[in-house]
Scaffold this motif. Structure first.
Motif, PDB file in Angstrom:
ATOM      1  N   ALA A  37       0.833  -1.209   0.000  1.00 13.63           N
ATOM      2  CA  ALA A  37       0.000   0.000   0.000  1.00 13.63           C
ATOM      3  C   ALA A  37       0.866   1.258   0.000  1.00 13.63           C
ATOM      4  O   ALA A  37       0.572   2.217  -0.731  1.00 13.63           O
ATOM      5  CB  ALA A  37      -0.927  -0.009   1.212  1.00 13.63           C
ATOM      6  N   LEU A  38       1.919   1.276   0.781  1.00 10.68           N
ATOM      7  CA  LEU A  38       2.782   2.457   0.823  1.00 10.68           C
ATOM      8  C   LEU A  38       3.523   2.670  -0.494  1.00 10.68           C
ATOM      9  O   LEU A  38       3.640   3.787  -0.991  1.00 10.68           O
ATOM     10  CB  LEU A  38       3.778   2.344   1.985  1.00 10.68           C
ATOM     11  CG  LEU A  38       3.165   2.417   3.378  1.00 10.68           C
ATOM     12  CD1 LEU A  38       4.235   2.189   4.444  1.00 10.68           C
ATOM     13  CD2 LEU A  38       2.486   3.754   3.597  1.00 10.68           C
ATOM     14  N   SER A  39       3.998   1.572  -1.061  1.00 14.69           N
ATOM     15  CA  SER A  39       4.705   1.682  -2.333  1.00 14.69           C
ATOM     16  C   SER A  39       3.760   2.108  -3.458  1.00 14.69           C
ATOM     17  O   SER A  39       4.116   2.941  -4.299  1.00 14.69           O
ATOM     18  CB  SER A  39       5.362   0.336  -2.661  1.00 14.69           C
ATOM     19  OG  SER A  39       6.067   0.429  -3.867  1.00 14.69           O
ATOM     20  N   GLU A  40       2.578   1.581  -3.473  1.00 18.84           N
ATOM     21  CA  GLU A  40       1.588   1.952  -4.489  1.00 18.84           C
ATOM     22  C   GLU A  40       1.149   3.399  -4.318  1.00 18.84           C
ATOM     23  O   GLU A  40       0.919   4.111  -5.307  1.00 18.84           O
ATOM     24  CB  GLU A  40       0.381   1.023  -4.402  1.00 18.84           C
ATOM     25  CG  GLU A  40      -0.642   1.215  -5.497  1.00 18.84           C
ATOM     26  CD  GLU A  40      -0.144   0.765  -6.852  1.00 18.84           C
ATOM     27  OE1 GLU A  40      -0.714   1.243  -7.861  1.00 18.84           O
ATOM     28  OE2 GLU A  40       0.783  -0.051  -6.923  1.00 18.84           O
ATOM     29  N   ALA A  41       1.050   3.862  -3.075  1.00 19.39           N
ATOM     30  CA  ALA A  41       0.677   5.260  -2.829  1.00 19.39           C
ATOM     31  C   ALA A  41       1.729   6.210  -3.397  1.00 19.39           C
ATOM     32  O   ALA A  41       1.392   7.240  -3.992  1.00 19.39           O
ATOM     33  CB  ALA A  41       0.478   5.502  -1.338  1.00 19.39           C
ATOM     34  N   MET A  42       2.996   5.868  -3.248  1.00 20.06           N
ATOM     35  CA  MET A  42       4.048   6.721  -3.804  1.00 20.06           C
ATOM     36  C   MET A  42       3.951   6.764  -5.333  1.00 20.06           C
ATOM     37  O   MET A  42       4.124   7.813  -5.953  1.00 20.06           O
ATOM     38  CB  MET A  42       5.437   6.214  -3.395  1.00 20.06           C
ATOM     39  CG  MET A  42       5.754   6.437  -1.947  1.00 20.06           C
ATOM     40  SD  MET A  42       5.799   8.190  -1.564  1.00 20.06           S
ATOM     41  CE  MET A  42       4.517   8.295  -0.346  1.00 20.06           C
ATOM     42  N   GLY A  43       3.668   5.637  -5.947  1.00 25.29           N
ATOM     43  CA  GLY A  43       3.494   5.611  -7.400  1.00 25.29           C
ATOM     44  C   GLY A  43       2.307   6.444  -7.846  1.00 25.29           C
ATOM     45  O   GLY A  43       2.373   7.161  -8.851  1.00 25.29           O
ATOM     46  N   LEU A  44       1.217   6.371  -7.096  1.00 22.28           N
ATOM     47  CA  LEU A  44       0.034   7.170  -7.454  1.00 22.28           C
ATOM     48  C   LEU A  44       0.278   8.660  -7.243  1.00 22.28           C
ATOM     49  O   LEU A  44      -0.227   9.488  -8.005  1.00 22.28           O
ATOM     50  CB  LEU A  44      -1.177   6.688  -6.653  1.00 22.28           C
ATOM     51  CG  LEU A  44      -1.718   5.319  -7.067  1.00 22.28           C
ATOM     52  CD1 LEU A  44      -2.859   4.912  -6.150  1.00 22.28           C
ATOM     53  CD2 LEU A  44      -2.175   5.331  -8.507  1.00 22.28           C
ATOM     54  N   PHE A  45       1.064   9.006  -6.221  1.00 25.54           N
ATOM     55  CA  PHE A  45       1.413  10.416  -6.025  1.00 25.54           C
ATOM     56  C   PHE A  45       2.243  10.936  -7.195  1.00 25.54           C
ATOM     57  O   PHE A  45       2.038  12.056  -7.666  1.00 25.54           O
ATOM     58  CB  PHE A  45       2.164  10.621  -4.711  1.00 25.54           C
ATOM     59  CG  PHE A  45       1.312  10.457  -3.489  1.00 25.54           C
ATOM     60  CD1 PHE A  45      -0.034  10.786  -3.507  1.00 25.54           C
ATOM     61  CD2 PHE A  45       1.853   9.989  -2.317  1.00 25.54           C
ATOM     62  CE1 PHE A  45      -0.822  10.642  -2.372  1.00 25.54           C
ATOM     63  CE2 PHE A  45       1.080   9.842  -1.179  1.00 25.54           C
ATOM     64  CZ  PHE A  45      -0.260  10.171  -1.219  1.00 25.54           C
ATOM     65  N   CYS A  46       3.182  10.127  -7.671  1.00 22.87           N
ATOM     66  CA  CYS A  46       3.985  10.528  -8.836  1.00 22.87           C
ATOM     67  C   CYS A  46       3.106  10.705 -10.069  1.00 22.87           C
ATOM     68  O   CYS A  46       3.280  11.653 -10.837  1.00 22.87           O
ATOM     69  CB  CYS A  46       5.067   9.492  -9.114  1.00 22.87           C
ATOM     70  SG  CYS A  46       6.332   9.415  -7.848  1.00 22.87           S
ATOM     71  N   LEU A  47       2.167   9.807 -10.264  1.00 26.33           N
ATOM     72  CA  LEU A  47       1.255   9.919 -11.398  1.00 26.33           C
ATOM     73  C   LEU A  47       0.368  11.152 -11.273  1.00 26.33           C
ATOM     74  O   LEU A  47       0.097  11.852 -12.258  1.00 26.33           O
ATOM     75  CB  LEU A  47       0.402   8.647 -11.496  1.00 26.33           C
ATOM     76  CG  LEU A  47      -0.318   8.387 -12.802  1.00 26.33           C
ATOM     77  CD1 LEU A  47       0.682   8.237 -13.930  1.00 26.33           C
ATOM     78  CD2 LEU A  47      -1.160   7.143 -12.688  1.00 26.33           C
ATOM     79  N   MET A  48      -0.064  11.451 -10.059  1.00 28.91           N
ATOM     80  CA  MET A  48      -0.884  12.635  -9.832  1.00 28.91           C
ATOM     81  C   MET A  48      -0.099  13.913 -10.148  1.00 28.91           C
ATOM     82  O   MET A  48      -0.626  14.839 -10.767  1.00 28.91           O
ATOM     83  CB  MET A  48      -1.367  12.669  -8.385  1.00 28.91           C
ATOM     84  CG  MET A  48      -2.225  13.876  -8.053  1.00 28.91           C
ATOM     85  SD  MET A  48      -2.589  14.023  -6.312  1.00 28.91           S
ATOM     86  CE  MET A  48      -0.990  14.334  -5.628  1.00 28.91           C
ATOM     87  N   VAL A  49       1.165  13.970  -9.758  1.00 28.68           N
ATOM     88  CA  VAL A  49       1.994  15.137 -10.057  1.00 28.68           C
ATOM     89  C   VAL A  49       2.190  15.280 -11.565  1.00 28.68           C
ATOM     90  O   VAL A  49       2.158  16.387 -12.111  1.00 28.68           O
ATOM     91  CB  VAL A  49       3.348  15.039  -9.318  1.00 28.68           C
ATOM     92  CG1 VAL A  49       4.342  16.066  -9.824  1.00 28.68           C
ATOM     93  CG2 VAL A  49       3.136  15.203  -7.834  1.00 28.68           C
ATOM     94  N   ALA A  50       2.356  14.161 -12.264  1.00 28.75           N
ATOM     95  CA  ALA A  50       2.498  14.222 -13.727  1.00 28.75           C
ATOM     96  C   ALA A  50       1.243  14.798 -14.367  1.00 28.75           C
ATOM     97  O   ALA A  50       1.319  15.637 -15.276  1.00 28.75           O
ATOM     98  CB  ALA A  50       2.784  12.834 -14.278  1.00 28.75           C
ATOM     99  N   PHE A  51       0.060  14.369 -13.915  1.00 26.85           N
ATOM    100  CA  PHE A  51      -1.180  14.914 -14.478  1.00 26.85           C
ATOM    101  C   PHE A  51      -1.372  16.382 -14.101  1.00 26.85           C
ATOM    102  O   PHE A  51      -1.896  17.166 -14.890  1.00 26.85           O
ATOM    103  CB  PHE A  51      -2.384  14.089 -14.026  1.00 26.85           C
ATOM    104  CG  PHE A  51      -2.529  12.800 -14.780  1.00 26.85           C
ATOM    105  CD1 PHE A  51      -2.459  12.753 -16.153  1.00 26.85           C
ATOM    106  CD2 PHE A  51      -2.740  11.615 -14.101  1.00 26.85           C
ATOM    107  CE1 PHE A  51      -2.585  11.571 -16.852  1.00 26.85           C
ATOM    108  CE2 PHE A  51      -2.871  10.422 -14.773  1.00 26.85           C
ATOM    109  CZ  PHE A  51      -2.787  10.405 -16.157  1.00 26.85           C
TER     110      PHE A  51
END
Length: 137
Positions: free
Chosen positions: A117-131
């Motif tokens: 969950a923590l690792s996936e959250a970091m990936g989703l945060f990176c994707l959110m910043v890209a968008f």
């Protein structure tokens, strides 16, 4: 010959030519003024229009901004690959830990889900910043 030399060295031609040389190439190509240099040269000095340059965004500048957005979004999505590597490491460690001590299966699995969950959250945060870089700026 004397008439051509006199025409070339007239103040109107020198003033118009120096303005043309002082402008960037992109502005000269994309934002052409209504009166050309030839028309300015034929007008007397008292009737020649004064060109003023206001702040404007040219097509080249917009292309550079768009390219910068794409480069920034691409750099922000690198974190998604790190998230994938982190998830692989978490579940790889779960398998190794389970192979060493099968009696701790439930506790190891709960830690693995937390790491996932923590690792996936970091990936989703990176994707959110890209968008955000692509669509909010």
């Amino acid at each position: 010959m004397y008439a051509c030399a006199k025409f070339v060295t007239s103040p109107a031609v020198l003033r118009g030519g120096s303005r043309l040389l002082a402008r960037p190439v992109s502005v000269s190509l994309f934002n052409r003024p209504e009166t050309t240099v030839e028309h300015q040269a034929l007008l007397p000095v008292s009737q020649s229009p004064v060109l003023t340059r206001a702040f404007q965004t040219s097509a080249v500048s917009l292309d550079i901004d768009t390219a910068a957005k794409f480069i920034g979004a691409g750099a922000a999505t690198v974190g998604v690959a790190g998230s994938g590597a982190g998830i692989g490491t978490v579940f790889g460690s779960l398998i190794i830990g389970y192979a060493r001590n099968p009696s701790l299966k439930q506790q190891l699995f709960s830690y693995a889900i937390l790491g996932f969950a923590l690792s996936e959250a970091m990936g989703l945060f990176c994707l959110m910043v890209a968008f955000l870089i692509l669509f909010a700026m």
